[in-house]
Motif scaffolding. Structure first.
Motif, mmCIF file in Angstrom:
data_model
loop_
_atom_site.group_PDB
_atom_site.id
_atom_site.type_symbol
_atom_site.label_atom_id
_atom_site.label_comp_id
_atom_site.label_asym_id
_atom_site.label_seq_id
_atom_site.Cartn_x
_atom_site.Cartn_y
_atom_site.Cartn_z
ATOM 1 N N PRO A 1 0.729 -1.162 0.010
ATOM 2 C CA PRO A 1 -0.077 0.053 0.008
ATOM 3 C C PRO A 1 0.789 1.226 0.130
ATOM 4 O O PRO A 1 1.870 1.462 0.859
ATOM 5 N N GLN A 2 0.448 2.155 -1.044
ATOM 6 C CA GLN A 2 1.109 3.328 -1.103
ATOM 7 C C GLN A 2 0.279 4.572 -1.023
ATOM 8 O O GLN A 2 -0.480 4.550 -1.682
ATOM 9 N N ARG A 3 0.524 5.530 -0.261
ATOM 10 C CA ARG A 3 -0.373 6.657 -0.122
ATOM 11 C C ARG A 3 0.240 7.810 -0.873
ATOM 12 O O ARG A 3 1.075 8.516 -0.359
ATOM 13 N N ASP A 4 -0.704 8.707 -1.783
ATOM 14 C CA ASP A 4 0.035 9.665 -2.240
ATOM 15 C C ASP A 4 -0.394 10.988 -1.554
ATOM 16 O O ASP A 4 -0.964 10.888 -0.370
ATOM 17 N N GLY A 5 -0.022 12.038 -2.209
ATOM 18 C CA GLY A 5 -0.238 13.425 -1.524
ATOM 19 C C GLY A 5 -1.609 13.959 -1.301
ATOM 20 O O GLY A 5 -2.195 14.584 -0.331
ATOM 21 N N ASP A 6 -2.543 13.160 -2.004
ATOM 22 C CA ASP A 6 -4.071 13.556 -2.126
ATOM 23 C C ASP A 6 -4.789 12.614 -1.156
ATOM 24 O O ASP A 6 -5.873 12.510 -1.180
ATOM 25 N N GLY A 7 -4.111 11.877 -0.622
ATOM 26 C CA GLY A 7 -4.881 10.935 0.372
ATOM 27 C C GLY A 7 -5.473 9.734 -0.325
ATOM 28 O O GLY A 7 -6.143 8.992 0.263
ATOM 29 N N ASN A 8 -4.925 9.461 -1.682
ATOM 30 C CA ASN A 8 -5.214 8.056 -2.234
ATOM 31 C C ASN A 8 -4.098 6.845 -1.901
ATOM 32 O O ASN A 8 -2.835 7.188 -2.037
ATOM 33 N N THR A 9 -4.711 5.710 -1.695
ATOM 34 C CA THR A 9 -3.908 4.606 -1.527
ATOM 35 C C THR A 9 -4.319 3.420 -2.438
ATOM 36 O O THR A 9 -5.253 3.280 -2.761
ATOM 37 N N THR A 10 -3.148 2.952 -3.028
ATOM 38 C CA THR A 10 -3.300 1.878 -3.851
ATOM 39 C C THR A 10 -2.411 0.740 -3.726
ATOM 40 O O THR A 10 -1.304 0.837 -3.180
ATOM 41 N N VAL A 11 -3.014 -0.347 -3.852
ATOM 42 C CA VAL A 11 -2.271 -1.832 -3.521
ATOM 43 C C VAL A 11 -2.717 -2.861 -4.523
ATOM 44 O O VAL A 11 -3.852 -2.814 -4.761
ATOM 45 N N VAL A 12 -1.724 -3.447 -4.820
ATOM 46 C CA VAL A 12 -2.034 -4.718 -5.758
ATOM 47 C C VAL A 12 -1.604 -6.185 -5.172
ATOM 48 O O VAL A 12 -0.538 -6.296 -4.466
ATOM 49 N N PHE A 13 -2.727 -6.961 -5.244
ATOM 50 C CA PHE A 13 -2.520 -8.153 -4.624
ATOM 51 C C PHE A 13 -3.198 -9.348 -5.400
ATOM 52 O O PHE A 13 -4.163 -9.187 -6.092
ATOM 53 N N ASP A 14 -2.727 -10.673 -4.898
ATOM 54 C CA ASP A 14 -3.352 -11.753 -5.454
ATOM 55 C C ASP A 14 -4.290 -12.288 -4.515
ATOM 56 O O ASP A 14 -3.996 -12.673 -3.368
ATOM 57 N N LEU A 15 -5.798 -12.559 -5.104
ATOM 58 C CA LEU A 15 -6.614 -12.977 -4.143
ATOM 59 C C LEU A 15 -6.372 -14.606 -3.828
ATOM 60 O O LEU A 15 -5.776 -15.121 -4.988
#
Length: 734
Positions: A266-280
């Protein structure tokens, strides 16, 4: 008798016999042996390093992600350069034309179109999200790193290891004096690579003391003050892996001993958006997770509008995006307000709104018909306005607008001349329009046959007469049970939706009654682009979006809070169904629609596609069928059909102008009678008494009559307001 004394050496007993002593290794031998062992460790570790054994999969994913973002940035920079070059050429051509140099209108138009195309390409690039890297892209990063390491080593760039390797070889051949150079050249690095090595074991982390000696000095980084966070440290993540795992377990997507495989932390940018990539876990899929999006959002402590899920490759690979604030809470203006330039609606689409991630949604106008539905005050009119205003900026599109009410909502399209057809509610005229379009479909198909095409494609749009976009507001006015000509109108709509798309005839239906009785299944099935704004119940929502959509979590009756222009959008061009909100586009208070349509009218006028500038087969059919024209909204451009004013002769147009001028003159004089002389003076523009008399006679007002004018002692020759008004009404077709 005394015995004879023996020699002293014979009195000492003999010592036990011992094996011969082995010579102790010299210092040089010990150094050689140690160096041989260290050399083996170094070679093994170096080989593992060249194979990339120390590369962390997470690091590779992040590097691949950065590579994609960098490439996207380069594409945007390149497109900016292309736009600047096109704009420069246009500016230079305009300057030449202003200076009297021969520059054709066609050249200026072509350059302007190129600028518009480059602007559109740039906007599309800027609006295109950068997707997570694929497995192949991640693998390519690993290949590149390994190849780079080999190039560095064998190219002599890895100085310390080269020295180490040379020192090892030379020391082993009896040149231990180079050990001093080895210690100086390799330092702590030699210690790291020469320690005992197990495959996959990285070199140990240096201590603070040795790291200080080995690490290069950073001349840029500034140390943080005690008690303060480093200025360039990333903000804390809005989502941890543990929180994600707990949320997925709470909704049943991860169970028991199953584990998530995190591919991009998980990475959070300056606008408060978080993105994470994962396998279910392999038991489930991204599609199944999407059905549980509202529950997942709740488990993460967010509203459904604040969480987004996309498939990032395989059926289980998930890209999850999450934000800290509601992306639809505030309105946004249309980007056309800032840049009202020509659009290629067929290829690039028109901007209508934005999605959760704040990316502009552009709906292409090709090979799909539209339905926009919602209850009263749900904002469906604003959503439709974004689509139709955007379409007006492509001069190849012929807009046919059928209003649903008697108000002035759609009047600006007529007043600007961008509406090829526009009329207020009239079932008989709508049926005549649909029949004209069906006849035109046959003509278009014959043209496609002559051109060797099975369907309309971009290069031949102009050759078959452009795109027909038919906007029917409040379609329930015509298709609800009991309405006049309901069966005929519904059948014509079904036929057009089914067979006319390939010929370039596209429907845009708007309704506040999303029911099967209003839009039957045979019609709905052929409306590929759907926008469901707030409705009353799940049945109505399914009537728009399709059967079962409410059960899959897409229910337009559950918006909380409901917002104007906010709804579920089925975007067949992007292959997604997602929440979207339309741009704020106001006419009543800010006059934005009229302003934009004036800009669009200039683009159309330059292309010769304003109403009345071209031979319109649809309006010709309506005129022949009904005797009245609705081109550009009819004679008064208000949606009331009348005499074919747009095709009047130049002399008739001058007669109409003269009649209107006389009525204005009487208003200025404050009376209902006037003399020719005084009216000619007020009209101005070189108008003479004789010329005005001629125009009024030929225009149907007749000759002068005796009139009484206050202040004059006798009756004089003049005109009465009623005679002028009757003649003008006749010319206008009323």
């Amino acid at each position: 008798m005394a015995t004879e004394a023996q020699p002293i050496e014979q009195q000492i007993p003999p010592m036990p016999t011992e094996a011969p002593a082995v010579a102790e290794p010299t210092r040089s031998d010990k150094v050689k042996a140690a160096l041989q062992a260290q050399s083996g460790h170094a070679r093994a570790r170096l080989g593992d390093w060249l194979k990339g054994g120390d590369l962390d999969p997470v690091d590779l994913i992040q590097a691949a992600t950065k590579r994609k973002h960098d490439k996207h940035g380069q594409q945007i920079a390149h497109q900016n350069s292309a736009l600047a070059a096109a704009a420069g050429q246009l500016a230079h051509a305009k300057m030449r034309a202003e200076n009297g140099e021969p520059v054709s209108a066609g050249t200026l138009s072509s350059l302007a179109a190129r600028v518009a195309a480059e602007e559109s390409k740039l906007a599309q690039l800027q609006a295109t999200p950068v997707l997570p890297p694929t497995d192949r892209e991640i693998a390519n990063v690993g290949h590149s790193k390994r190849a780079g390491r080999a190039a560095i080593l064998f190219g002599g760039g890895l100085t310390s290891l080269s020295v180490v390797g040379t020192s090892i070889e030379m020391a082993a051949h009896g040149q231990p004096m180079l050990l001093a150079a080895l210690g100086t050249a390799a330092g702590y690095g030699w210690y790291l690579v020469s320690r005992p090595f197990d495959a996959g074991q990285p070199a140990p982390a240096p201590t603070t003391e040795t790291q200080t000696l080995a690490a290069p000095v950073d001349l840029v980084k500034t140390e943080a003050q005690p008690g303060m966070r480093d200025f360039n440290a990333p903000p804390p993540p809005a989502l941890t892996v543990k929180e994600l795992d707990e949320a997925l377990r709470a909704i049943g997507e991860v169970r028991g001993d199953e584990q998530l495989q995190i591919l991009a932390v998980p990475q959070r940018d300056g606008d408060g958006n978080t993105t994470v990539v994962f396998d279910l876990p392999p038991r489930t899929t991204v599609a199944e997770l999407k059905k549980k999006l509202p529950k997942l959002a709740g488990a993460l402590g967010r509203d459904v509008s604040m969480v987004d899920i996309e498939k990032a490759g395989t059926e289980v690979r998930t890209s999850l995006w999450m934000t800290d604030k509601d992306p639809f809470a505030t309105t946004r203006p249309s980007p056309l307000i800032k840049k009202p330039s020509q659009l290629d609606a067929w290829k690039d689409g028109v901007p209508v709104g934005w999605n959760k991630r704040g990316i502009t949604i552009r709906l292409a106008i090709n090979n799909q018909s539209f339905v926009i539905a919602g209850t009263s005050r749900s904002g469906k009119g604003v959503g439709a306005s974004n689509l139709v205003v955007g379409a007006s900026f492509d001069p190849r599109i012929n807009l046919r607008i059928v209003a649903g009410k008697q108000n002035a909502e759609w009047n600006p399209y007529a007043k600007a001349g961008v509406a090829s057809t526009y009329f207020k509610p009239d079932p008989a005229r709508l049926l005549a329009l649909l029949q004209a379009l069906l006849a035109d479909k046959d003509r278009r198909e014959r043209a496609l046959n002559d051109l060797g095409k099975s369907k309309l494609v971009a290069p031949i749009i102009d050759k078959i007469g452009g795109l027909e976009v038919v906007v029917i507001d409040e379609v329930a006015t015509y298709t609800r049970p009991g309405k006049p000509l309901r069966e005929e109108i519904t059948e014509a709509l079904i036929e057009l939706s089914a067979v006319a798309l390939g010929a370039g005839i596209i429907l845009v239906l708007i309704t506040q009654y999303p029911e099967v009785d209003v839009i039957p299944q045979a019609l709905s099935a052929n409306l590929g682009a759907k926008w469901a704004m707030r409705v009353e119940n799940a049945t109505q929502s399914n009537a728009i979006l399709g059967a079962g959509q409410a059960g899959a979590g897409r229910d337009a009756s559950k918006f909380d809070p409901p917002r104007p222009g906010f709804g579920w959008l089925v975007n067949p061009f992007a292959g997604v169904t997602d929440l979207a909100r339309s741009f704020d586009l106001d006419e009543d208070e800010r006059g934005e629609i009229s302003m934009l349509l004036e800009k669009a009218a200039k683009i159309r006028e330059a292309a010769g596609r304003l109403a009345g500038q071209w031979d319109d087969p649809i309006e010709k059919h309506l005129l022949n069928t009904t005797g009245l024209s609705s081109a550009a909204g009819g004679p008064k451009r208000d949606g009331v059909p009348g005499r074919n004013v747009l095709n009047l002769r130049p002399e008739q147009r001058m007669q109409m102008d003269a009649l209107r001028g006389c009525l204005i003159a009487m208003d200025d004089l404050g009376r209902d009678v006037a003399q020719l002389k005084e009216m000619a003076e007020i009209i101005g523009g070189g108008m003479t008494e004789e010329r005005l008399s001629e125009l009024l006679r030929d225009g149907g007002a007749g000759g002068t009559v005796k009139v009484t004018i206050p202040g004059l002692p006798n009756r004089v020759n003049g005109y009465k307001r009623a005679d002028i008004a009757d003649a003008l009404e006749l010319l206008e077709g009323n």
